[in-house]
Design an enzyme around this catalytic site. Structure first.
Site, PDB file in Angstrom:
ATOM      1  N   THR A 119      78.398  71.259  41.800  1.00 18.81           N
ATOM      2  CA  THR A 119      77.254  71.352  42.495  1.00 18.81           C
ATOM      3  C   THR A 119      77.716  72.846  43.523  1.00 18.81           C
ATOM      4  OG1 THR A 119      76.598  70.621  44.961  1.00 18.81           O
ATOM      5  CG2 THR A 119      78.763  69.892  44.187  1.00 18.81           C
ATOM      6  N   ASP A 120      76.301  73.441  43.996  1.00 19.81           N
ATOM      7  CA  ASP A 120      76.652  74.559  44.988  1.00 19.81           C
ATOM      8  C   ASP A 120      77.379  74.086  46.309  1.00 19.81           C
ATOM      9  OD1 ASP A 120      74.479  73.245  45.884  1.00 19.81           O
ATOM     10  OD2 ASP A 120      73.157  75.007  46.134  1.00 19.81           O
ATOM     11  N   GLU A 121      77.486  72.761  46.516  1.00 23.44           N
ATOM     12  CA  GLU A 121      77.879  72.322  48.034  1.00 23.44           C
ATOM     13  C   GLU A 121      79.192  72.646  48.136  1.00 23.44           C
ATOM     14  OE1 GLU A 121      76.104  68.421  49.090  1.00 23.44           O
ATOM     15  OE2 GLU A 121      74.471  68.686  47.957  1.00 23.44           O
TER      16      GLU A 121
ATOM     17  N   TYR B 215      81.392  64.460  49.958  1.00 21.62           N
ATOM     18  CA  TYR B 215      81.095  64.749  48.670  1.00 21.62           C
ATOM     19  C   TYR B 215      81.638  66.148  48.007  1.00 21.62           C
ATOM     20  CZ  TYR B 215      77.694  66.103  45.058  1.00 21.62           C
ATOM     21  OH  TYR B 215      77.200  66.615  44.081  1.00 21.62           O
TER      22      TYR B 215
ATOM     23  N   LYS C 275      83.805  67.267  45.031  1.00 20.56           N
ATOM     24  CA  LYS C 275      83.548  68.013  43.807  1.00 20.56           C
ATOM     25  C   LYS C 275      84.412  69.176  43.723  1.00 20.56           C
ATOM     26  CE  LYS C 275      80.613  67.363  41.369  1.00 20.56           C
ATOM     27  NZ  LYS C 275      80.343  66.527  39.945  1.00 20.56           N
TER      28      LYS C 275
HETATM   29  P1  NAD Z   1      73.540  60.348  40.213  1.00 22.07           P
HETATM   30  O1  NAD Z   1      74.107  59.517  41.066  1.00 22.07           O
HETATM   31  O2  NAD Z   1      72.095  59.919  39.887  1.00 22.07           O
HETATM   32  O3  NAD Z   1      74.240  59.469  38.706  1.00 22.07           O
HETATM   33  C1  NAD Z   1      75.549  59.545  38.680  1.00 22.07           C
HETATM   34  C2  NAD Z   1      75.826  58.701  37.368  1.00 22.07           C
HETATM   35  O4  NAD Z   1      77.336  58.423  37.099  1.00 22.07           O
HETATM   36  C3  NAD Z   1      75.201  57.038  37.298  1.00 22.07           C
HETATM   37  O5  NAD Z   1      74.620  56.883  36.258  1.00 22.07           O
HETATM   38  C4  NAD Z   1      76.361  56.415  37.716  1.00 22.07           C
HETATM   39  O6  NAD Z   1      76.258  55.111  37.102  1.00 22.07           O
HETATM   40  C5  NAD Z   1      77.657  57.105  36.906  1.00 22.07           C
HETATM   41  N1  NAD Z   1      79.025  57.048  37.404  1.00 22.07           N
HETATM   42  C6  NAD Z   1      79.426  57.035  38.672  1.00 22.07           C
HETATM   43  N2  NAD Z   1      80.669  56.561  38.713  1.00 22.07           N
HETATM   44  C7  NAD Z   1      81.135  56.218  37.723  1.00 22.07           C
HETATM   45  C8  NAD Z   1      82.181  55.937  36.985  1.00 22.07           C
HETATM   46  N3  NAD Z   1      83.356  55.678  37.881  1.00 22.07           N
HETATM   47  N4  NAD Z   1      82.390  55.857  35.822  1.00 22.07           N
HETATM   48  C9  NAD Z   1      81.278  56.173  34.965  1.00 22.07           C
HETATM   49  N5  NAD Z   1      80.211  56.549  35.433  1.00 22.07           N
HETATM   50  C10 NAD Z   1      80.111  56.584  36.794  1.00 22.07           C
HETATM   51  O7  NAD Z   1      74.049  61.773  39.983  1.00 22.07           O
HETATM   52  P2  NAD Z   1      73.092  62.990  39.560  1.00 22.07           P
HETATM   53  O8  NAD Z   1      72.356  63.595  40.537  1.00 22.07           O
HETATM   54  O9  NAD Z   1      72.499  62.910  38.443  1.00 22.07           O
HETATM   55  O10 NAD Z   1      74.180  64.188  39.501  1.00 22.07           O
HETATM   56  C11 NAD Z   1      75.003  64.255  38.240  1.00 22.07           C
HETATM   57  C12 NAD Z   1      76.258  65.362  38.330  1.00 22.07           C
HETATM   58  O11 NAD Z   1      75.321  66.457  38.842  1.00 22.07           O
HETATM   59  C13 NAD Z   1      77.186  65.107  39.396  1.00 22.07           C
HETATM   60  O12 NAD Z   1      78.417  65.363  39.064  1.00 22.07           O
HETATM   61  C14 NAD Z   1      76.734  65.847  40.734  1.00 22.07           C
HETATM   62  O13 NAD Z   1      77.761  66.037  41.556  1.00 22.07           O
HETATM   63  C15 NAD Z   1      75.816  66.906  39.739  1.00 22.07           C
HETATM   64  N6  NAD Z   1      74.898  67.806  40.592  1.00 22.07           N
HETATM   65  C16 NAD Z   1      73.877  66.966  41.172  1.00 22.07           C
HETATM   66  C17 NAD Z   1      72.936  67.536  41.696  1.00 22.07           C
HETATM   67  C18 NAD Z   1      71.682  67.064  42.412  1.00 22.07           C
HETATM   68  O14 NAD Z   1      71.011  67.623  43.093  1.00 22.07           O
HETATM   69  N7  NAD Z   1      71.583  65.675  42.203  1.00 22.07           N
HETATM   70  C19 NAD Z   1      73.006  69.172  41.830  1.00 22.07           C
HETATM   71  C20 NAD Z   1      74.249  69.846  41.508  1.00 22.07           C
HETATM   72  C21 NAD Z   1      74.956  68.936  40.795  1.00 22.07           C
HETATM   73  P1  TYD Z   2      69.686  65.238  49.984  1.00 19.49           P
HETATM   74  O1  TYD Z   2      68.453  64.766  49.021  1.00 19.49           O
HETATM   75  O2  TYD Z   2      70.552  64.003  50.279  1.00 19.49           O
HETATM   76  O3  TYD Z   2      70.556  66.393  49.235  1.00 19.49           O
HETATM   77  P2  TYD Z   2      71.979  67.352  49.655  1.00 19.49           P
HETATM   78  O4  TYD Z   2      72.391  66.540  51.030  1.00 19.49           O
HETATM   79  O5  TYD Z   2      73.021  67.121  48.681  1.00 19.49           O
HETATM   80  O6  TYD Z   2      71.425  68.516  49.952  1.00 19.49           O
HETATM   81  O7  TYD Z   2      69.513  66.127  51.099  1.00 19.49           O
HETATM   82  C1  TYD Z   2      68.450  67.265  51.215  1.00 19.49           C
HETATM   83  C2  TYD Z   2      68.212  67.625  52.620  1.00 19.49           C
HETATM   84  O8  TYD Z   2      67.447  66.818  53.248  1.00 19.49           O
HETATM   85  C3  TYD Z   2      69.586  67.717  53.261  1.00 19.49           C
HETATM   86  O9  TYD Z   2      69.414  69.006  54.270  1.00 19.49           O
HETATM   87  C4  TYD Z   2      69.421  66.458  54.106  1.00 19.49           C
HETATM   88  C5  TYD Z   2      67.843  66.261  54.339  1.00 19.49           C
HETATM   89  N1  TYD Z   2      67.496  64.787  54.342  1.00 19.49           N
HETATM   90  C6  TYD Z   2      66.681  64.256  55.280  1.00 19.49           C
HETATM   91  O10 TYD Z   2      66.058  65.209  56.176  1.00 19.49           O
HETATM   92  N2  TYD Z   2      66.191  63.064  55.397  1.00 19.49           N
HETATM   93  C7  TYD Z   2      66.541  62.183  54.483  1.00 19.49           C
HETATM   94  O11 TYD Z   2      66.114  60.957  54.741  1.00 19.49           O
HETATM   95  C8  TYD Z   2      67.424  62.466  53.428  1.00 19.49           C
HETATM   96  C9  TYD Z   2      68.148  61.638  52.466  1.00 19.49           C
HETATM   97  C10 TYD Z   2      67.948  63.902  53.546  1.00 19.49           C
END
Ligand code: NAD
Ligand code: TYD
Length: 353
Positions: A134-136, A159, A163
């Site tokens: 992630t960019d975070e 989080y 990461k």
């Molecule tokens: P998500 O929470 O939707 O899915 C995570 C998956 O991992 C789930 O299917 C869960 O069952 C599985 N999982 C969790 N713990 C586990 C374990 N101990 N063993 C096996 N499986 C396990 O997450 P996502 O949003 O799809 O993100 C996927 C990846 O991309 C993550 O590594 C996250 O850090 C990264 N990422 C997410 C975003 C975003 O905007 N959602 C952006 C950039 C990077």
């Molecule tokens: P989120 O979807 O949780 O992603 P991330 O924290 O990983 O960026 O949140 C996106 C943005 O929205 C973040 O600035 C937090 C804000 N947010 C709210 O304002 N209300 C909410 O209920 C949630 C879940 C997030």
């Protein structure tokens, strides 16, 4: 990497993972794709219904933190590559339970790195460990600037700290043992199958149900949103073309203040639900801010564009409309994932906030 035959995709039942699995299963019938997922609250096999019977796809339920299971699994499966997405992914949950994030995101990643290193034993040339991040990890930006691949890590939430830790381990396994690793750091994703704890699907669900839409603080935090299928496409390109040990940032050049995004979403939903313009926006409710809330994320994805030719394929307005349409057409999916434990989570986070 075109010769790769057997790929383990971890976290393939989650939001982004399901899109990556689907893309690889459909586009590369010559590959065998194994989806390894623990099926936590965020994992859902309903996300993969359309491909579950494909001959080059299988699902295995397992926990990446379970070292014995992982070692045996790698020995049995003899994969050529890993695309690692399994993670605890939600910042608010990491504030309530940081240790779970250390276990899955750091320890789980190191377990996979060890299993890959031991299986491939120095013969890393045609193998690949792709870590999705992630960019975070870069922390927060002020009003100007963008994250590049050279930005120093400065995570603030449990989080992003977990990461960042996992990214450091992946690089260490490349630098120390020569493992063929690749990392990508992506901005916020949105699209179908997104669990409604995250801002966009939570807001769609609440607006649909005429419930308050919680906006943290003043709603002025900025995120750079990317359509999930464009992220999956970027992972595909990077997996096949990136040099060992390289890193790519992935982003949409699409910055939105949370409050402006929610207003746009409200207006799309007014239109789709036949409500008067402005009706859904009345649901916006400002709530106590998230602790340590990063102000702004913005990705400079020019390395990915210049070196590998990737760019987002659709605009945010197009992607958001597709996403809203998907949630309205998939009411059962949404009802299923928002019943049971979700209600406890929601009450814990939002009641009297
Ligand atoms: P998500 O929470 O939707 O899915 C995570 C998956 O991992 C789930 O299917 C869960 O069952 C599985 N999982 C969790 N713990 C586990 C374990 N101990 N063993 C096996 N499986 C396990 O997450 P996502 O949003 O799809 O993100 C996927 C990846 O991309 C993550 O590594 C996250 O850090 C990264 N990422 C997410 C975003 C975003 O905007 N959602 C952006 C950039 C990077
Ligand atoms: P989120 O979807 O949780 O992603 P991330 O924290 O990983 O960026 O949140 C996106 C943005 O929205 C973040 O600035 C937090 C804000 N947010 C709210 O304002 N209300 C909410 O209920 C949630 C879940 C997030």
């Amino acid at each position: 990497m075109q010769s790769t035959k057997k790929i383990i995709i971890t976290g393939g039942a989650g939001f982004i993972g399901s899109h990556v699995v689907r893309r690889f299963v459909k586009n590369y019938p010559q590959y065998t794709i194994i989806n390894l997922d623990k099926l936590t609250y965020a994992g859902n096999l309903a996300n993969l219904k359309d491909i579950e019977n494909e001959p080059n796809y299988s699902f295995v339920k397992g926990d990446i933190v379970d070292i014995q299971f992982i070692n045996t699994f790698f020995e049995e499966q003899q994969p050529d590559a890993i695309i690692h997405l399994a993670a605890e992914s939600h910042v608010d949950r990491s504030i309530s339970n940081p240790l779970e994030f250390v276990m899955t995101n750091v320890v789980g990643t190191v377990n996979l790195l060890n299993a890959a290193k031991n299986l491939w034993k120095g013969d890393f040339e045609n193998k690949r460990f792709y870590h999705v991040s992630t960019d975070e990890v870069y922390g927060t930006l002020g009003e100007d600037g963008m994250f590049t691949e050279n930005t120093a890590y400065d995570p603030h939430s449990p989080y992003s700290a977990s990461k960042a830790g996992s990214d450091h381990f992946v690089r260490a396994y490349h630098d120390t043992y020569g493992l063929n690793t690749v990392i990508s750091n992506c901005s916020n994703n949105y699209g179908s199958f997104h669990f409604p704890e995250k801002l966009i699907p939570l807001a769609i669900n609440n607006i649909k149900q005429n419930k308050p839409v919680p906006v943290y603080g003043k709603g002025e935090n900025i995120r750079d949103w990317l359509w999930v299928e464009d992220h999956a496409r970027a992972i595909d390109v990077i997996f096949h073309k990136a040099a060992a040990g390289s890193t790519y940032n992935i982003g949409g050049h699409n910055e939105w203040k949370n409050i402006d995004l929610i207003k746009l979403l409200s207006s799309i939903l007014d239109n789709k639900l036949g409500r008067d313009e402005g009706e859904s926006a009345k649901l916006i409710t400002y709530v106590t801010d998230r602790a340590g809330h990063d102000l702004r994320y913005a990705i400079d994805a020019s390395k990915l564009k210049n070196e590998l030719g990737w760019e987002p394929s659709i605009t945010f307005e197009q992607g958001l409309e597709k996403t809203v349409d998907w949630y309205l057409a998939n009411e059962k999916w949404l009802d299923d994932v928002t019943s049971g434990h979700y209600q406890d989570y929601y009450n814990e986070q939002y009641t009297n906030r």
